[in-house]
Design a protein around this motif. Structure first.
Motif, PDB file in Angstrom:
ATOM      1  N   ALA A 228       2.568   0.974  19.254  1.00  0.00           N
ATOM      2  CA  ALA A 228       1.551   2.117  19.111  1.00  0.00           C
ATOM      3  C   ALA A 228       0.665   1.882  20.201  1.00  0.00           C
ATOM      4  O   ALA A 228       0.462   1.046  20.873  1.00  0.00           O
ATOM      5  N   SER A 229      -0.246   2.958  20.274  1.00  0.00           N
ATOM      6  CA  SER A 229      -1.204   2.902  21.306  1.00  0.00           C
ATOM      7  C   SER A 229      -2.367   1.690  20.858  1.00  0.00           C
ATOM      8  O   SER A 229      -2.816   1.712  19.540  1.00  0.00           O
ATOM      9  N   ARG A 230      -2.956   1.207  21.814  1.00  0.00           N
ATOM     10  CA  ARG A 230      -3.764   0.068  21.485  1.00  0.00           C
ATOM     11  C   ARG A 230      -4.927   0.714  20.970  1.00  0.00           C
ATOM     12  O   ARG A 230      -5.792   1.787  21.287  1.00  0.00           O
ATOM     13  N   GLY A 231      -5.533  -0.238  20.019  1.00  0.00           N
ATOM     14  CA  GLY A 231      -6.635   0.269  19.208  1.00  0.00           C
ATOM     15  C   GLY A 231      -6.489  -0.011  17.592  1.00  0.00           C
ATOM     16  O   GLY A 231      -5.458   0.681  17.137  1.00  0.00           O
ATOM     17  N   ARG A 232      -7.079  -0.622  17.011  1.00  0.00           N
ATOM     18  CA  ARG A 232      -6.616  -1.222  15.552  1.00  0.00           C
ATOM     19  C   ARG A 232      -6.510  -0.008  14.727  1.00  0.00           C
ATOM     20  O   ARG A 232      -5.717   0.234  13.915  1.00  0.00           O
ATOM     21  N   GLY A 233      -7.484   1.138  14.967  1.00  0.00           N
ATOM     22  CA  GLY A 233      -7.325   2.492  14.167  1.00  0.00           C
ATOM     23  C   GLY A 233      -6.034   2.992  14.551  1.00  0.00           C
ATOM     24  O   GLY A 233      -5.383   3.596  13.404  1.00  0.00           O
ATOM     25  N   ARG A 234      -5.601   3.324  15.543  1.00  0.00           N
ATOM     26  CA  ARG A 234      -4.332   3.824  15.802  1.00  0.00           C
ATOM     27  C   ARG A 234      -3.143   3.063  15.395  1.00  0.00           C
ATOM     28  O   ARG A 234      -2.208   3.556  14.839  1.00  0.00           O
ATOM     29  N   GLN A 235      -3.139   1.623  15.595  1.00  0.00           N
ATOM     30  CA  GLN A 235      -2.011   0.855  15.308  1.00  0.00           C
ATOM     31  C   GLN A 235      -2.163   0.829  13.583  1.00  0.00           C
ATOM     32  O   GLN A 235      -0.843   1.080  13.220  1.00  0.00           O
ATOM     33  N   LEU A 236      -2.888   0.778  13.031  1.00  0.00           N
ATOM     34  CA  LEU A 236      -2.993   0.665  11.295  1.00  0.00           C
ATOM     35  C   LEU A 236      -2.301   2.238  11.049  1.00  0.00           C
ATOM     36  O   LEU A 236      -1.485   2.131  10.415  1.00  0.00           O
TER      37      LEU A 236
ATOM     38  N   ALA B 144      -0.421   4.063  12.709  1.00  0.00           N
ATOM     39  CA  ALA B 144       0.893   4.301  13.219  1.00  0.00           C
ATOM     40  C   ALA B 144       1.755   3.397  12.114  1.00  0.00           C
ATOM     41  O   ALA B 144       2.879   3.745  11.810  1.00  0.00           O
ATOM     42  N   GLY B 145       1.092   2.159  11.822  1.00  0.00           N
ATOM     43  CA  GLY B 145       2.160   1.283  10.766  1.00  0.00           C
ATOM     44  C   GLY B 145       2.282   1.996   9.598  1.00  0.00           C
ATOM     45  O   GLY B 145       3.492   2.032   9.005  1.00  0.00           O
ATOM     46  N   ALA B 146       1.187   2.774   9.033  1.00  0.00           N
ATOM     47  CA  ALA B 146       1.236   3.364   7.818  1.00  0.00           C
ATOM     48  C   ALA B 146       2.175   4.632   7.883  1.00  0.00           C
ATOM     49  O   ALA B 146       3.006   4.741   6.596  1.00  0.00           O
ATOM     50  N   ARG B 147       2.346   5.203   8.955  1.00  0.00           N
ATOM     51  CA  ARG B 147       3.250   6.490   9.021  1.00  0.00           C
ATOM     52  C   ARG B 147       4.634   5.998   8.863  1.00  0.00           C
ATOM     53  O   ARG B 147       5.494   6.608   8.192  1.00  0.00           O
ATOM     54  N   VAL B 148       5.090   4.731   9.287  1.00  0.00           N
ATOM     55  CA  VAL B 148       6.337   4.329   9.541  1.00  0.00           C
ATOM     56  C   VAL B 148       6.790   3.595   8.288  1.00  0.00           C
ATOM     57  O   VAL B 148       7.911   3.464   7.776  1.00  0.00           O
ATOM     58  N   ALA B 149       5.779   3.175   7.405  1.00  0.00           N
ATOM     59  CA  ALA B 149       6.014   2.416   6.037  1.00  0.00           C
ATOM     60  C   ALA B 149       6.627   3.213   5.155  1.00  0.00           C
ATOM     61  O   ALA B 149       6.331   4.480   5.158  1.00  0.00           O
ATOM     62  N   VAL B 150       7.385   2.805   4.261  1.00  0.00           N
ATOM     63  CA  VAL B 150       7.900   3.711   3.215  1.00  0.00           C
ATOM     64  C   VAL B 150       7.351   3.268   1.920  1.00  0.00           C
ATOM     65  O   VAL B 150       7.568   4.039   0.901  1.00  0.00           O
TER      66      VAL B 150
ATOM     67  N   LEU C 138       0.118   0.550  -0.143  1.00  0.00           N
ATOM     68  CA  LEU C 138       0.040  -0.180   1.333  1.00  0.00           C
ATOM     69  C   LEU C 138      -1.076  -1.145   1.376  1.00  0.00           C
ATOM     70  O   LEU C 138      -2.126  -1.004   0.868  1.00  0.00           O
ATOM     71  N   LEU C 139      -0.566  -2.344   1.949  1.00  0.00           N
ATOM     72  CA  LEU C 139      -1.636  -3.442   1.879  1.00  0.00           C
ATOM     73  C   LEU C 139      -1.976  -3.515   3.507  1.00  0.00           C
ATOM     74  O   LEU C 139      -1.000  -3.919   4.262  1.00  0.00           O
ATOM     75  N   PHE C 140      -3.002  -3.306   4.125  1.00  0.00           N
ATOM     76  CA  PHE C 140      -3.390  -3.562   5.337  1.00  0.00           C
ATOM     77  C   PHE C 140      -4.132  -4.989   5.540  1.00  0.00           C
ATOM     78  O   PHE C 140      -4.934  -5.290   4.874  1.00  0.00           O
ATOM     79  N   LEU C 141      -3.596  -5.646   6.513  1.00  0.00           N
ATOM     80  CA  LEU C 141      -3.715  -7.038   6.698  1.00  0.00           C
ATOM     81  C   LEU C 141      -3.934  -7.417   8.329  1.00  0.00           C
ATOM     82  O   LEU C 141      -3.134  -7.107   9.170  1.00  0.00           O
ATOM     83  N   HIS C 142      -5.062  -8.240   8.413  1.00  0.00           N
ATOM     84  CA  HIS C 142      -5.142  -8.594  10.094  1.00  0.00           C
ATOM     85  C   HIS C 142      -4.189  -9.643  10.037  1.00  0.00           C
ATOM     86  O   HIS C 142      -3.874 -10.637   8.996  1.00  0.00           O
ATOM     87  N   ALA C 143      -3.808  -9.832  11.490  1.00  0.00           N
ATOM     88  CA  ALA C 143      -2.765 -10.914  11.962  1.00  0.00           C
ATOM     89  C   ALA C 143      -3.342 -12.289  11.834  1.00  0.00           C
ATOM     90  O   ALA C 143      -2.382 -13.268  11.856  1.00  0.00           O
ATOM     91  N   ASP C 144      -4.774 -12.464  11.588  1.00  0.00           N
ATOM     92  CA  ASP C 144      -5.150 -13.949  11.363  1.00  0.00           C
ATOM     93  C   ASP C 144      -5.698 -14.396   9.972  1.00  0.00           C
ATOM     94  O   ASP C 144      -6.279 -15.350   9.882  1.00  0.00           O
ATOM     95  N   THR C 145      -5.078 -13.354   8.961  1.00  0.00           N
ATOM     96  CA  THR C 145      -5.566 -13.509   7.720  1.00  0.00           C
ATOM     97  C   THR C 145      -4.197 -13.818   6.833  1.00  0.00           C
ATOM     98  O   THR C 145      -3.413 -13.190   6.622  1.00  0.00           O
ATOM     99  N   ARG C 146      -4.306 -15.014   6.106  1.00  0.00           N
ATOM    100  CA  ARG C 146      -3.361 -15.292   5.333  1.00  0.00           C
ATOM    101  C   ARG C 146      -3.548 -15.150   3.668  1.00  0.00           C
ATOM    102  O   ARG C 146      -4.643 -15.277   3.100  1.00  0.00           O
TER     103      ARG C 146
END
Length: 224
Positions: A57-65, A67-73, A77-85
């Motif tokens: 996706a184009s850089r920028g967290r809003g754009r990336q999130l 883009a991820g939501a669009r391809v997910a089925v 939806l659970l949006f999660l940061h890459a450094d959060t467990r």
């Protein structure tokens, strides 16, 4: 079906542990989408090895999130940061929330914690809890669980370089935000590196600038 959407940018140091925690939910119905903004490290390889689908996706967290939501089925939806467990048993917490009909029009978030024993970490956690309780402003590192239909009805994440989480939760509204009965743990590396006081002050300044109407791209320059 649940989709976990994770935005990444050079997140190799933390992504593996985040994906392991997601997988520990033990449910094959969980789809994982990593929306990468052009990582130059091994982030994408780690994502694939961890069982995630990678979308560029184009850089920028809003754009990336977005883009991820669009391809997910997933219907949720659970949006999660890459450094959060996510915590042990997180899947049951999510299922309990999603099974309640009233939550189709609400969003859930996890309690905030840092992987640091320092007293400063406890003070920051208390401040975040107050901010969520009084202001209704959970941030992206607490995760955001939301029904796709509700998310799309709100207009989803906007193409913002910063403050995309605040923008969305403000559209959701305080009364439609629910704290989930579990705690997600975020890496404290940024706070240890920059200093707890300095980092927290910078975050507060960004929120103040955004609330005052300063454009997010200008706030991003200040944030670094």
């Amino acid at each position: 079906m649940l989709a976990v959407v994770i935005p990444t940018l050079n997140a190799a140091a933390t992504l593996g542990r985040t994906l392991e925690a997601v997988a520990a939910g033990g449910d094959a119905a969980v789809e994982v989408v990593v929306a990468d903004g052009g990582s130059a490290d091994s982030t994408c390889r780690i994502a694939v090895e961890g069982g995630a689908r990678v979308v560029v996706a184009s850089r920028g967290r809003g754009r990336q999130l977005a883009a991820g939501a669009r391809v997910a089925v997933g219907a949720w939806l659970l949006f999660l940061h890459a450094d959060t467990r996510l915590p042990r048993g997180w899947r049951a917490v999510v299922a309990t929330f999603a099974e309640s009909p009233e939550n189709v029009g609400r969003a859930g978030y996890f309690r905030f914690a840092l992987d640091d024993d320092a007293a400063a970490a406890r003070r920051l956690e208390a401040a975040v809890a107050w901010r969520c309780r009084r202001l209704g402003l959970p941030y992206g590192d607490q995760g955001l669980l939301i029904a796709r239909r509700f998310y799309e009805g709100l207009g989803g994440y906007q193409p913002m370089p910063l403050m995309e989480d605040v923008d969305l939760v403000r559209r959701i509204g305080k009364r439609r935000l629910v704290e989930l009965g579990a705690t997600a743990v975020t890496s404290a590396e940024r706070y240890r590196r920059d200093g707890y006081g300095r980092r927290a002050a910078r975050n507060a300044m960004c929120l103040g600038l955004y609330t005052a109407g300063v454009p997010p791209h200008l706030i991003a320059r200040f944030y670094g």
